[in-house]
Design an enzyme around this catalytic site. Structure first.
Site, PDB file in Angstrom:
ATOM      1  N   ASP A   8     -34.665  16.321 -31.737  1.00 59.93           N
ATOM      2  CA  ASP A   8     -33.301  15.915 -31.398  1.00 59.93           C
ATOM      3  C   ASP A   8     -32.619  15.557 -32.718  1.00 59.93           C
ATOM      4  OD1 ASP A   8     -34.200  13.403 -32.081  1.00 59.93           O
ATOM      5  OD2 ASP A   8     -33.650  12.446 -30.175  1.00 59.93           O
ATOM      6  N   CYS A  66     -38.553  13.400 -32.434  1.00 60.90           N
ATOM      7  CA  CYS A  66     -37.350  12.634 -32.091  1.00 60.90           C
ATOM      8  C   CYS A  66     -37.409  11.334 -32.880  1.00 60.90           C
ATOM      9  CB  CYS A  66     -37.207  12.424 -30.585  1.00 60.90           C
ATOM     10  SG  CYS A  66     -38.389  11.320 -29.795  1.00 60.90           S
ATOM     11  N   THR A  68     -38.573   8.257 -32.093  1.00 56.68           N
ATOM     12  CA  THR A  68     -39.887   7.625 -31.981  1.00 56.68           C
ATOM     13  C   THR A  68     -41.010   8.623 -31.764  1.00 56.68           C
ATOM     14  OG1 THR A  68     -39.596   7.442 -29.601  1.00 56.68           O
ATOM     15  CG2 THR A  68     -38.897   5.534 -30.944  1.00 56.68           C
ATOM     16  N   HIS A  99     -60.546  14.809 -27.262  1.00 57.42           N
ATOM     17  CA  HIS A  99     -60.813  14.217 -25.951  1.00 57.42           C
ATOM     18  C   HIS A  99     -59.853  14.684 -24.860  1.00 57.42           C
ATOM     19  CE1 HIS A  99     -63.148  10.475 -27.608  1.00 57.42           C
ATOM     20  NE2 HIS A  99     -63.565  11.616 -28.128  1.00 57.42           N
ATOM     21  N   HIS A 134     -65.581  15.504 -21.602  1.00 53.20           N
ATOM     22  CA  HIS A 134     -64.122  15.400 -21.563  1.00 53.20           C
ATOM     23  C   HIS A 134     -63.495  16.478 -20.679  1.00 53.20           C
ATOM     24  CE1 HIS A 134     -64.448  12.404 -24.651  1.00 53.20           C
ATOM     25  NE2 HIS A 134     -65.116  13.241 -25.421  1.00 53.20           N
TER      26      HIS A 134
HETATM   27  C1  RB5 Z   1     -32.193   8.815 -29.959  1.00 53.65           C
HETATM   28  O1  RB5 Z   1     -31.379   7.775 -30.372  1.00 53.65           O
HETATM   29  C2  RB5 Z   1     -33.567   8.277 -29.573  1.00 53.65           C
HETATM   30  O2  RB5 Z   1     -33.498   7.575 -28.372  1.00 53.65           O
HETATM   31  C3  RB5 Z   1     -34.573   9.415 -29.470  1.00 53.65           C
HETATM   32  O3  RB5 Z   1     -34.614  10.103 -30.681  1.00 53.65           O
HETATM   33  C4  RB5 Z   1     -36.003   9.022 -29.192  1.00 53.65           C
HETATM   34  O4  RB5 Z   1     -36.449   8.026 -30.034  1.00 53.65           O
HETATM   35  C5  RB5 Z   1     -36.334   8.774 -27.769  1.00 53.65           C
HETATM   36  O5  RB5 Z   1     -37.490   8.529 -27.399  1.00 53.65           O
END
Ligand code: RB5
Length: 145
Positions: A8, A66, A68, A99, A134
């Protein structure tokens, strides 16, 4: 190995360097599923693209980035046949393969350095599933689809 990749806006800055690394250092065939700019987009749309590409057999594994690594992995994992997780260390990448037979990872473009994410991707793409005890557990995961 064929690798589908997408991000993203929050992961976009790491996408092209990751493509270059996967192509030039690991010899992968990379399928870039977007986006093409860092304009704001919704991460579920791009997690879905990677998940569908891997599930269709058009790629062997998927790498999503993304902010996180969590949301885009959750979205990819909703596609039948996909075992996706956010991964923040090479050790977890190895265990996810050994696993869980993971086939899509979510990387953090905001909290994990590119070099660490590249190492995670390398481990993810070069570690085999252990099978054995597994295998039955992964079969139970797959039965949830
Ligand atoms: C975008 O601001 C953020 O929410 C997205 O990149 C991500 O971290 C979502 O899990």
């Amino acid at each position: 190995m064929r690798v589908a990749i997408a991000s993203d806006h929050a992961g976009f800055i790491q996408k092209q360097p990751m493509i270059d690394y996967l192509t030039n250092e690991l010899g992968c065939e990379v399928i870039d599923l977007g986006p093409a700019t860092d304009d704001r987009v919704d991460y579920p749309d791009f997690g879905e693209k990677v998940g569908r590409c891997v599930a269709a057999g058009d790629a062997d594994r998927g790498v999503c980035i993304c902010g996180t690594g969590i949301g885009i992995a959750v979205a990819a994992g909703k596609v039948a046949g996909i075992r996706a997780s956010s991964i923040t260390t090479p050790e977890f990448a190895a265990l996810f393969r050994q696993h869980n037979d993971g086939n899509v990872i979510g990387l953090s473009g905001r909290f994990v350095d590119l070099e660490v994410n590249q190492e995670i991707a390398k481990v993810f793409l070069t570690t085999d599933f252990e099978g054995g005890r597994h295998a039955d557990r992964v079969a139970k995961i797959n039965a949830l689809d």
